[in-house]
Design a protein around this motif. Sequence first.
Motif, mmCIF file in Angstrom:
data_model
loop_
_atom_site.group_PDB
_atom_site.id
_atom_site.type_symbol
_atom_site.label_atom_id
_atom_site.label_comp_id
_atom_site.label_asym_id
_atom_site.label_seq_id
_atom_site.Cartn_x
_atom_site.Cartn_y
_atom_site.Cartn_z
ATOM 1 N N SER A 10 44.468 2.662 -22.458
ATOM 2 C CA SER A 10 43.190 2.745 -23.160
ATOM 3 C C SER A 10 42.213 1.645 -22.773
ATOM 4 O O SER A 10 41.000 1.787 -22.980
ATOM 5 N N GLU A 11 42.701 0.527 -22.230
ATOM 6 C CA GLU A 11 41.827 -0.592 -21.908
ATOM 7 C C GLU A 11 41.324 -0.552 -20.477
ATOM 8 O O GLU A 11 40.199 -0.966 -20.205
ATOM 9 N N ARG A 12 42.157 -0.081 -19.560
ATOM 10 C CA ARG A 12 41.758 -0.104 -18.152
ATOM 11 C C ARG A 12 42.562 0.907 -17.354
ATOM 12 O O ARG A 12 43.618 1.376 -17.798
ATOM 13 N N LEU A 41 40.261 1.010 -7.064
ATOM 14 C CA LEU A 41 39.142 1.054 -7.994
ATOM 15 C C LEU A 41 39.663 0.689 -9.378
ATOM 16 O O LEU A 41 40.494 1.394 -9.939
ATOM 17 N N LYS A 42 39.187 -0.415 -9.916
ATOM 18 C CA LYS A 42 39.613 -0.888 -11.231
ATOM 19 C C LYS A 42 38.504 -0.602 -12.228
ATOM 20 O O LYS A 42 37.362 -1.070 -12.058
ATOM 21 N N VAL A 43 38.824 0.153 -13.255
ATOM 22 C CA VAL A 43 37.876 0.499 -14.304
ATOM 23 C C VAL A 43 38.324 -0.217 -15.571
ATOM 24 O O VAL A 43 39.444 0.001 -16.048
ATOM 25 N N ASP A 44 37.476 -1.063 -16.119
ATOM 26 C CA ASP A 44 37.871 -1.910 -17.252
ATOM 27 C C ASP A 44 36.816 -1.849 -18.340
ATOM 28 O O ASP A 44 35.620 -1.955 -18.063
ATOM 29 N N THR A 45 37.264 -1.691 -19.591
ATOM 30 C CA THR A 45 36.340 -1.652 -20.715
ATOM 31 C C THR A 45 35.782 -3.027 -21.049
ATOM 32 O O THR A 45 34.766 -3.133 -21.728
ATOM 33 N N ASP A 46 36.452 -4.083 -20.589
ATOM 34 C CA ASP A 46 36.051 -5.458 -20.882
ATOM 35 C C ASP A 46 35.553 -6.114 -19.601
ATOM 36 O O ASP A 46 36.351 -6.523 -18.751
ATOM 37 N N GLN A 47 34.256 -6.218 -19.462
ATOM 38 C CA GLN A 47 33.708 -6.785 -18.237
ATOM 39 C C GLN A 47 34.005 -8.283 -18.105
ATOM 40 O O GLN A 47 33.967 -8.832 -17.001
ATOM 41 N N ALA A 48 34.331 -8.944 -19.218
ATOM 42 C CA ALA A 48 34.698 -10.358 -19.135
ATOM 43 C C ALA A 48 35.973 -10.537 -18.312
ATOM 44 O O ALA A 48 36.116 -11.522 -17.583
ATOM 45 N N PRO A 80 29.665 -2.189 -12.552
ATOM 46 C CA PRO A 80 30.307 -2.027 -13.857
ATOM 47 C C PRO A 80 30.233 -0.593 -14.373
ATOM 48 O O PRO A 80 29.180 0.053 -14.241
ATOM 49 N N PRO A 81 31.387 -0.096 -14.872
ATOM 50 C CA PRO A 81 32.622 -0.825 -15.168
ATOM 51 C C PRO A 81 33.652 -0.810 -14.045
ATOM 52 O O PRO A 81 34.848 -0.998 -14.284
ATOM 53 N N VAL A 82 33.227 -0.577 -12.792
ATOM 54 C CA VAL A 82 34.177 -0.416 -11.689
ATOM 55 C C VAL A 82 34.120 -1.606 -10.748
ATOM 56 O O VAL A 82 33.032 -2.073 -10.376
ATOM 57 N N LEU A 83 35.307 -2.086 -10.350
ATOM 58 C CA LEU A 83 35.456 -3.099 -9.318
ATOM 59 C C LEU A 83 36.264 -2.488 -8.185
ATOM 60 O O LEU A 83 37.340 -1.928 -8.426
ATOM 61 N N ALA A 84 35.757 -2.583 -6.961
ATOM 62 C CA ALA A 84 36.467 -2.059 -5.792
ATOM 63 C C ALA A 84 37.013 -3.220 -4.978
ATOM 64 O O ALA A 84 36.272 -4.134 -4.604
ATOM 65 N N ILE A 85 38.316 -3.194 -4.723
ATOM 66 C CA ILE A 85 38.946 -4.232 -3.921
ATOM 67 C C ILE A 85 39.782 -3.581 -2.827
ATOM 68 O O ILE A 85 40.239 -2.439 -2.963
ATOM 69 N N ALA A 86 39.975 -4.311 -1.741
ATOM 70 C CA ALA A 86 40.759 -3.814 -0.618
ATOM 71 C C ALA A 86 42.249 -3.988 -0.891
ATOM 72 O O ALA A 86 42.665 -4.931 -1.576
ATOM 73 N N ALA A 87 43.036 -3.077 -0.360
ATOM 74 C CA ALA A 87 44.489 -3.216 -0.436
ATOM 75 C C ALA A 87 44.924 -4.421 0.386
ATOM 76 O O ALA A 87 44.292 -4.768 1.388
ATOM 77 N N VAL A 88 45.989 -5.087 -0.050
ATOM 78 C CA VAL A 88 46.550 -6.190 0.729
ATOM 79 C C VAL A 88 47.737 -5.662 1.518
ATOM 80 O O VAL A 88 48.398 -4.703 1.107
ATOM 81 N N PRO A 89 48.017 -6.245 2.676
ATOM 82 C CA PRO A 89 49.161 -5.774 3.472
ATOM 83 C C PRO A 89 50.484 -6.148 2.826
ATOM 84 O O PRO A 89 50.543 -6.997 1.933
ATOM 85 N N GLY A 90 51.546 -5.513 3.291
ATOM 86 C CA GLY A 90 52.879 -5.819 2.801
ATOM 87 C C GLY A 90 53.294 -4.964 1.625
ATOM 88 O O GLY A 90 52.652 -3.961 1.300
ATOM 89 N N THR A 91 54.372 -5.352 0.984
ATOM 90 C CA THR A 91 54.920 -4.624 -0.156
ATOM 91 C C THR A 91 55.132 -5.588 -1.310
ATOM 92 O O THR A 91 55.271 -6.798 -1.117
ATOM 93 N N ALA A 92 55.164 -5.037 -2.514
ATOM 94 C CA ALA A 92 55.376 -5.872 -3.696
ATOM 95 C C ALA A 92 56.750 -6.532 -3.649
ATOM 96 O O ALA A 92 57.717 -5.977 -3.109
ATOM 97 N N LEU A 93 56.811 -7.715 -4.230
ATOM 98 C CA LEU A 93 58.061 -8.478 -4.253
ATOM 99 C C LEU A 93 59.173 -7.695 -4.941
ATOM 100 O O LEU A 93 60.354 -7.844 -4.613
ATOM 101 N N GLY A 94 58.821 -6.847 -5.875
ATOM 102 C CA GLY A 94 59.811 -6.035 -6.582
ATOM 103 C C GLY A 94 59.157 -5.333 -7.752
ATOM 104 O O GLY A 94 57.933 -5.255 -7.850
ATOM 105 N N ARG A 95 60.010 -4.834 -8.636
ATOM 106 C CA ARG A 95 59.525 -4.118 -9.812
ATOM 107 C C ARG A 95 60.492 -4.367 -10.971
ATOM 108 O O ARG A 95 61.710 -4.376 -10.771
ATOM 109 N N LEU A 96 59.951 -4.577 -12.159
ATOM 110 C CA LEU A 96 60.791 -4.805 -13.329
ATOM 111 C C LEU A 96 61.676 -3.591 -13.565
ATOM 112 O O LEU A 96 61.216 -2.451 -13.550
#
Length: 248
Positions: free
Chosen positions: A14-16, A26-33, A57-73
């Motif tokens: 509900s928040e983002r 593309l990150k969509v966030d209800t809280d611009q702060a 606003p309310p969208v932030l576009a960022i580039a993907a980073v290379p590699g893979t995530a360290l893991g997952r919970l």
Amino acid sequence: MAGVSGIEVVVAHSERATLRVGDVFLKVDTDQARIDVEVAAMGMVPVPTPAVLWRKPPVLAIAAVPGTALGRLGEPSTASSAAWTAAGSAVRKLHDAPLPPWPGRSLDEHAARLDAECEWLLANDVLPADLVRRNREIAEAALRPWRPVFVHGDLQLTHVFVDDDEITGVIDWSEAARGDAMFDLAILTLGHEERLDDVAAGYGGDVDLDVIRGWWSLRSLSAIRWLVESGFDPFAPGCEVDVLRARM
């Protein structure tokens, strides 16, 4: 982005929401702060971060980073010990950086939230009373004065990317602030306690294991209500409830 065949929903509540379209997030966030903090933090920290492509606003576009995530919970990490050690070194660089100009959550705020969440867990019979009370006791170790450092604030292992045992990017900086160094180390190793020695080796001295264990309990107790209400499952194997059970 031409030729993109589909859109991936990375996370949504509900928040983002975060969507992946090709090599763009593309990150969509209800809280611009929060987005203000994220963009500012990525411009300040001495570790690799995603490139900001544009913001409308309310969208932030960022580039993907290379590699893979360290893991997952909840899942075994396939990353090497060297990769986890590199993550510890990156966290040390962050903590040695100049403080951000904005504050973080205070000791009193952490304590008040912990009390409220434990009361909710007990009042609604979400967890056994002895499990809550034991972890509440362990959490006390984290509730002490700390020297503030520049913390990521939500350093889940899915937010740290590696390639060939090197850190290629740290993402999701919306919770960055002044805070306790041990909090970042605890969130990074939550559910992956067997990797703490590797992280500590990369981080160097000043690692307080009792405080880290306290943050494991505090974070897990404090997060369960939000996770349940946001459609996530803290009871899944290896996740927050299992982290609490491991303290018994």
